[in-house]
Write an enzyme that holds these catalytic residues in place. Sequence first.
Site, PDB file in Angstrom:
ATOM      1  CB  SER A  67      -2.293 -31.446 -46.275  1.00  9.82           C
ATOM      2  OG  SER A  67      -3.641 -31.815 -46.344  1.00  9.82           O
ATOM      3  CG  HIS A 124      -6.403 -39.024 -47.585  1.00  9.62           C
ATOM      4  ND1 HIS A 124      -7.170 -38.194 -48.355  1.00  9.62           N
ATOM      5  CD2 HIS A 124      -6.776 -38.791 -46.301  1.00  9.62           C
ATOM      6  CE1 HIS A 124      -7.985 -37.500 -47.579  1.00  9.62           C
ATOM      7  NE2 HIS A 124      -7.766 -37.835 -46.333  1.00  9.62           N
ATOM      8  CD  GLU A 154     -21.734 -15.724 -65.913  1.00 12.06           C
ATOM      9  OE1 GLU A 154     -22.234 -16.116 -64.861  1.00 12.06           O
ATOM     10  OE2 GLU A 154     -22.005 -14.604 -66.401  1.00 12.06           O
ATOM     11  CE  LYS A 208      -6.772 -23.117 -39.703  1.00 12.10           C
ATOM     12  NZ  LYS A 208      -5.378 -23.028 -39.243  1.00 12.10           N
ATOM     13  CG  ASP A 209     -11.695 -28.074 -43.244  1.00 15.73           C
ATOM     14  OD1 ASP A 209     -10.916 -27.138 -43.494  1.00 15.73           O
ATOM     15  OD2 ASP A 209     -11.489 -29.243 -43.616  1.00 15.73           O
TER      16      ASP A 209
END
Lengths: 182, 434
Positions: free
Chosen positions: B225, B221, B293, B249-250
Amino acid sequence: MADSANPGHLGDGEARRDFLYLLTGAMGAIGTGIVAWPFIHSMNPSAEVLALSSTEVDLSPIEEGMAITVVWQGKPVFIRRRTPEEIEDAGKVALDDLPDPESDKDRVQKPEWLVMVGICTHLGCIPKGQRAGDPKGEFGGWFCPCHGSHYDTSGRIRKGPAPRNLDIPPYEFLDGNVIRIG
Amino acid sequence: MSDGKANNPLVRMVGGTIKWIEYRLPIFSFIDHAVGRGYPSPRNLSYWWNFGSLAGLALVIMIMTGIMLAMQYTPHVDYAFDSVERIMRDVNYGWLLRYLHTNGGSFFFIVVYIHVFRGLYYGSYKEPRELLWILGVALLVLMMMGAFTGYVLPWGQMSYWAATVITNLFSAIPLVGDWIVTWLWGGFAVDNPTLNRFYALHYLIPFVIVGVVLLHIWALHRFGSNNPLGIDTKGPQDTIPFHPYYTAKDAYGVGVFLLLFTAVVFFAPNLMAEPENYIPANPLVTPAHIVPEWYFLPYYAILRSVTFDIWFLSAKLIGVLLMFGSVLILFVIPWLDRSPVRSAKFRPIYKQFFWILLADCVVLGWVGANPAEPPYLYFGQAATAYYFFHFLILLPLLSFFERPRPLPSSISEPVLKGGGTPAGAAAKPMEKAR
């Protein structure tokens, strides 16, 4: 802090202050270390783990060509009663051919009995070769399936990524056919 | 808050309470600046920017299911395996919690790997977001520690031997290696003390991750972004408020994520699991094929690719150093890539090498799943060499020799001019294709 490091108007008051800073800092660091050690050391093997540090094994039921696996300190120990051919094979290898040169007689107390920690020195897997049907690798000893290390009939690394021969634990023959490992 | 609807007494009471709290602890404005209307975000963020919030969701899923599982699990070598089977058979919805947790780990890595490669493609690690990137890499390392310690807990064959092999990596350290390994184990082999401390650490690490996530978001922040064009926002015309635009959107991304995640949980819960781990741990028998894994396979391939000593360094030590180095090298990428242009959209050569790097990582993963012998070994060696070549040689050289395409003057420019400029026009189809 020598006075010559602080020439001029401030006199030795500043040198004394530097010294006190350093002394305080050093005492703080030492104190932190002293306090940290019990935390760190608490993660080391505890008394009851250390108490399991030796194992006695009766070798009399093992016949020539047979191998057994016993547990010592939570680790597998390979005990193989080697055949004369295996002993001969192990003895005639030129030391220059070995990644970790060690002669066979330095690895045994009695040539017939090979006693080793059965943990691959690469990343700790258990090599195959103890049982009759197991793959024994290209040198007739042991083969580690994890990353392809081949050990010979003296447990020496011959091919693959392992850096060292299989470790020999401390052991002694108590009487005739009983050994104490550890 | 809700000044227009102040007629309703209930609304008025809630609003008053919020004001009362806000005056004493400005938490509502804090939230507003973090994920609300008060956080202006670049208006051109694509779906590749969904994976940060998805990683947060995955973390929440892991902590919630993990705490419930911890209430049923017994961290003792004699009971661990059985307690996990009890969770699967007897505990109400235990199977669901465990499958959510195991597959949640895999999906966490899927999401985070996409997030990392997003950052690599769009140059999100570049000035002034270097610390944001470094915190992210630290999160990746913590995740790996969490995944590893967690994988040991069911105390199956793969658990036990993963713990053995991975802790043995430290024995490669000269002089103090064996001492460190004994210290890690709390004994002379992987045993009960090891299981106990791994359980403690597995419970601790997620909360350390939460702390670093907060720092990560704080650093995010500071400058906001990055965006697909990789240029800075220049004013209100370049931004839209995070809420409702990116919350919506998220949320859509969350829906897609949950569809895929639950599809695996319900229809193929063992898709990414190793059958060998349903055999209880046996310290005297190593399984024929030890594989980690899937999310660790590339590193495993790097570890095993070194089969020769160099100078006084043993093959084992070099393998270990390269494996750790393959992750740690991410920390210094901001200083290896000196190109002033962030987004690969404007870096014609870097863009191609980006995809080669991605393919290289896939090859490493494929090699890691196969035995360490020819021909896989040679592929592994070539792919390992290329991996380090990319970061250590290619990135610095490209910074100087690559000629970037011209950057648009602002994010909003193509939009306000009717979408005619090449950068904006090219953006959408490229994103969809990938």
